[in-house]
Design a protein around this motif. Sequence first.
Motif, PDB file in Angstrom:
ATOM      1  N   GLU A  46      10.543 -19.693   2.367  1.00  0.00           N
ATOM      2  CA  GLU A  46      11.407 -18.542   2.078  1.00  0.00           C
ATOM      3  C   GLU A  46      10.891 -17.769   0.863  1.00  0.00           C
ATOM      4  OE1 GLU A  46      15.749 -20.048   3.730  1.00  0.00           O
ATOM      5  OE2 GLU A  46      15.033 -20.753   1.779  1.00  0.00           O
ATOM      6  N   MET A  47      10.368 -18.491  -0.134  1.00  0.00           N
ATOM      7  CA  MET A  47       9.804 -17.814  -1.297  1.00  0.00           C
ATOM      8  C   MET A  47       8.565 -17.020  -0.908  1.00  0.00           C
ATOM      9  SD  MET A  47      10.928 -17.638  -4.395  1.00  0.00           S
ATOM     10  CE  MET A  47      10.403 -16.453  -5.640  1.00  0.00           C
ATOM     11  N   SER A  48       7.801 -17.527   0.056  1.00  0.00           N
ATOM     12  CA  SER A  48       6.629 -16.800   0.537  1.00  0.00           C
ATOM     13  C   SER A  48       7.028 -15.459   1.154  1.00  0.00           C
ATOM     14  CB  SER A  48       5.865 -17.638   1.569  1.00  0.00           C
ATOM     15  OG  SER A  48       5.354 -18.807   0.981  1.00  0.00           O
ATOM     16  N   TRP A  49       8.155 -15.446   1.884  1.00  0.00           N
ATOM     17  CA  TRP A  49       8.634 -14.192   2.465  1.00  0.00           C
ATOM     18  C   TRP A  49       9.033 -13.196   1.376  1.00  0.00           C
ATOM     19  CZ3 TRP A  49       7.815 -12.383   7.056  1.00  0.00           C
ATOM     20  CH2 TRP A  49       7.581 -13.269   8.120  1.00  0.00           C
ATOM     21  N   ILE A  50       9.550 -13.696   0.275  1.00  0.00           N
ATOM     22  CA  ILE A  50       9.898 -12.816  -0.851  1.00  0.00           C
ATOM     23  C   ILE A  50       8.633 -12.195  -1.432  1.00  0.00           C
ATOM     24  CG2 ILE A  50      10.822 -12.783  -3.208  1.00  0.00           C
ATOM     25  CD1 ILE A  50      12.816 -14.954  -2.272  1.00  0.00           C
ATOM     26  N   PHE A  51       7.592 -13.008  -1.608  1.00  0.00           N
ATOM     27  CA  PHE A  51       6.320 -12.481  -2.089  1.00  0.00           C
ATOM     28  C   PHE A  51       5.772 -11.427  -1.128  1.00  0.00           C
ATOM     29  CE2 PHE A  51       5.506 -16.836  -4.205  1.00  0.00           C
ATOM     30  CZ  PHE A  51       6.232 -16.454  -5.324  1.00  0.00           C
ATOM     31  N   SER A  52       5.842 -11.727   0.170  1.00  0.00           N
ATOM     32  CA  SER A  52       5.294 -10.818   1.172  1.00  0.00           C
ATOM     33  C   SER A  52       6.080  -9.514   1.245  1.00  0.00           C
ATOM     34  CB  SER A  52       5.280 -11.483   2.551  1.00  0.00           C
ATOM     35  OG  SER A  52       4.394 -12.578   2.573  1.00  0.00           O
ATOM     36  N   ALA A  53       7.382  -9.555   0.986  1.00  0.00           N
ATOM     37  CA  ALA A  53       8.193  -8.337   1.023  1.00  0.00           C
ATOM     38  C   ALA A  53       7.647  -7.308   0.039  1.00  0.00           C
ATOM     39  CB  ALA A  53       9.649  -8.656   0.708  1.00  0.00           C
ATOM     40  N   PHE A  54       7.277  -7.771  -1.148  1.00  0.00           N
ATOM     41  CA  PHE A  54       6.668  -6.872  -2.136  1.00  0.00           C
ATOM     42  C   PHE A  54       5.348  -6.315  -1.619  1.00  0.00           C
ATOM     43  CE2 PHE A  54       3.342  -6.392  -5.283  1.00  0.00           C
ATOM     44  CZ  PHE A  54       3.883  -5.467  -6.157  1.00  0.00           C
ATOM     45  N   PHE A 108      11.164  -2.966  -4.969  1.00  0.00           N
ATOM     46  CA  PHE A 108      10.257  -3.052  -6.114  1.00  0.00           C
ATOM     47  C   PHE A 108       8.848  -2.638  -5.689  1.00  0.00           C
ATOM     48  CE2 PHE A 108       9.073  -5.109 -10.192  1.00  0.00           C
ATOM     49  CZ  PHE A 108       7.701  -5.211 -10.024  1.00  0.00           C
ATOM     50  N   GLY A 109       8.348  -3.211  -4.576  1.00  0.00           N
ATOM     51  CA  GLY A 109       7.015  -2.880  -4.090  1.00  0.00           C
ATOM     52  C   GLY A 109       6.885  -1.431  -3.683  1.00  0.00           C
ATOM     53  N   ALA A 110       7.939  -0.891  -3.047  1.00  0.00           N
ATOM     54  CA  ALA A 110       7.922   0.526  -2.660  1.00  0.00           C
ATOM     55  C   ALA A 110       7.826   1.417  -3.889  1.00  0.00           C
ATOM     56  CB  ALA A 110       9.178   0.856  -1.857  1.00  0.00           C
ATOM     57  N   GLY A 111       8.490   1.010  -4.969  1.00  0.00           N
ATOM     58  CA  GLY A 111       8.465   1.811  -6.185  1.00  0.00           C
ATOM     59  C   GLY A 111       7.151   1.735  -6.931  1.00  0.00           C
ATOM     60  N   GLU A 112       6.530   0.554  -6.963  1.00  0.00           N
ATOM     61  CA  GLU A 112       5.280   0.392  -7.711  1.00  0.00           C
ATOM     62  C   GLU A 112       4.075   0.930  -6.950  1.00  0.00           C
ATOM     63  OE1 GLU A 112       2.611  -3.211  -9.558  1.00  0.00           O
ATOM     64  OE2 GLU A 112       4.788  -3.350  -9.769  1.00  0.00           O
ATOM     65  N   ALA A 113       4.192   1.076  -5.643  1.00  0.00           N
ATOM     66  CA  ALA A 113       3.072   1.569  -4.830  1.00  0.00           C
ATOM     67  C   ALA A 113       2.542   2.894  -5.365  1.00  0.00           C
ATOM     68  CB  ALA A 113       3.524   1.734  -3.382  1.00  0.00           C
ATOM     69  N   GLY A 114       1.241   3.001  -5.420  1.00  0.00           N
ATOM     70  CA  GLY A 114       0.606   4.232  -5.878  1.00  0.00           C
ATOM     71  C   GLY A 114       0.286   4.261  -7.353  1.00  0.00           C
ATOM     72  N   ALA A 115       0.629   3.223  -8.098  1.00  0.00           N
ATOM     73  CA  ALA A 115       0.406   3.243  -9.544  1.00  0.00           C
ATOM     74  C   ALA A 115      -1.076   3.369  -9.878  1.00  0.00           C
ATOM     75  CB  ALA A 115       0.997   1.982 -10.183  1.00  0.00           C
ATOM     76  N   TRP A 116      -1.913   2.566  -9.242  1.00  0.00           N
ATOM     77  CA  TRP A 116      -3.336   2.598  -9.593  1.00  0.00           C
ATOM     78  C   TRP A 116      -4.054   3.831  -9.050  1.00  0.00           C
ATOM     79  CZ3 TRP A 116      -5.768  -2.951 -10.054  1.00  0.00           C
ATOM     80  CH2 TRP A 116      -5.060  -3.649 -11.024  1.00  0.00           C
ATOM     81  N   PRO A 117      -3.777   4.317  -7.850  1.00  0.00           N
ATOM     82  CA  PRO A 117      -4.350   5.613  -7.462  1.00  0.00           C
ATOM     83  C   PRO A 117      -3.936   6.746  -8.401  1.00  0.00           C
ATOM     84  CG  PRO A 117      -3.604   4.443  -5.516  1.00  0.00           C
ATOM     85  CD  PRO A 117      -3.125   3.648  -6.698  1.00  0.00           C
ATOM     86  N   ASN A 118      -2.713   6.686  -8.920  1.00  0.00           N
ATOM     87  CA  ASN A 118      -2.289   7.673  -9.906  1.00  0.00           C
ATOM     88  C   ASN A 118      -3.109   7.550 -11.183  1.00  0.00           C
ATOM     89  OD1 ASN A 118       0.509   9.438  -9.679  1.00  0.00           O
ATOM     90  ND2 ASN A 118       0.385   7.812  -8.143  1.00  0.00           N
ATOM     91  N   MET A 119      -3.430   6.318 -11.543  1.00  0.00           N
ATOM     92  CA  MET A 119      -4.319   6.101 -12.686  1.00  0.00           C
ATOM     93  C   MET A 119      -5.664   6.773 -12.443  1.00  0.00           C
ATOM     94  SD  MET A 119      -7.248   4.061 -13.123  1.00  0.00           S
ATOM     95  CE  MET A 119      -6.995   2.833 -11.870  1.00  0.00           C
TER      96      MET A 119
END
Length: 417
Positions: A46-54, A108-119
């Motif tokens: 179940e914790m693996s699914w949490i990691f994968s969700a991100f 959380f993952g949806a929000g952080e997506a794009g951080a490094w391309p923006n860099m």
Amino acid sequence: MPCPTRVRYRVVGFMLALGALTYLDRACIATLSPDIRRELGLSKDEMSWIFSAFAIAYAVFEIPTAWWADRIGTRRVLTRIVAWWSAFTMATAAAWSLGSMMVIRFLFGAGEAGAWPNMARTFSRWIPRTERGTIQGIFFSAAHIAGGLTPMITLAVAGMCGWRWTFVIFGIPGLLWALAWFRWFRDDPEEHPAVNAAELEKIVAGRDASAGHHAGWAYWRQLLLHRNTLPLCLMYFPNSFGFYFCITWLPDYLREQHGFDSMRLGFFTGLPLLLSPVADLLGGLATDAAVRRFGLRIGRVGVGATSYLVAGIAMLMAATARQPELAAWCIATAVAASMFTLGASWGTVIDVGGSHTGVVGAAMNTSGQIGSVICPLIVIWLQEHYHWNAPVCLIGILYLVGAAAWAFINPHRKIFE
């Protein structure tokens, strides 16, 4: 003529802080996992699914977010990204079940997506071409150092106030960063009052003019079907695949395949992360030095392909080594060699992306995220059906494929003219 100001280095400072915060906020959950599972009654699966969700959300929203930044600039988009992920870092403290945790981590993952391309896009507008590889190397070096320190910082904070308050505390620096970034930064150096004419001349010399903003199928067809795009993605895939092997299954490999005891296991598990920041920095310096001496193509492609060749040979040697320490050193060398390519990789993204650096970087980074998502699953499947050395051989072969992919990349060929 007055001496150039150095405002661009303050921009670099903001980006270094951004890289550190991404690792701190996304990686702390792995360290806190035992406490979370115990309190919420979760299994390892179940914790693996949490990691994968991100990871899934991060991959899905990477390209759209970068495309948005190419259209409106990184000042507003990065403010949204960092404020969003910081808020959901804090919201993680309120999770009460598997479902709530998965939803929070997906957002959380949806929000952080794009951080490094923006860099990368920020650097494309603010950093002169002759300094880009070096700056990229410094950025990734700082990010990997932060990743190495995150477990210790997390354990120290959690020891004082528990896992829930740790997430709350870790979300605060990002909110402060977003506020400071929005107030101080400007999308182009021409707009910043602290940049004098001498620094502006240095920054814009050799910088690509804007290719305009596009939408619709023609835009995406140009991106996806361009001769540089597929090789860029193929080249970047093994980088993340190999790195995620190190932060997921490497301890089990060293313990079960080579019989490492706890003391040696701790050292050799962390060795790739210890060598990576040095490789990041040296790789960035090397690609810029090679560009100045031999030209753009050799400076990017030569450095990238040679580094991957070394990585592939070292990883294949690890799979055949009979001495445990030799195998561990070969793996650490291979991973460090793959990190040596990062300055050349992201420098090439800026070279071929121009004013569309964000979306080009996102396409490449999405390939890496796919490697990150599937790596743990493929590694354990190969181990269970064949042998522990089977996934090590696969990673070595992928590095060699990455070296071959570099041969098809032309940093002079713009994706969007």
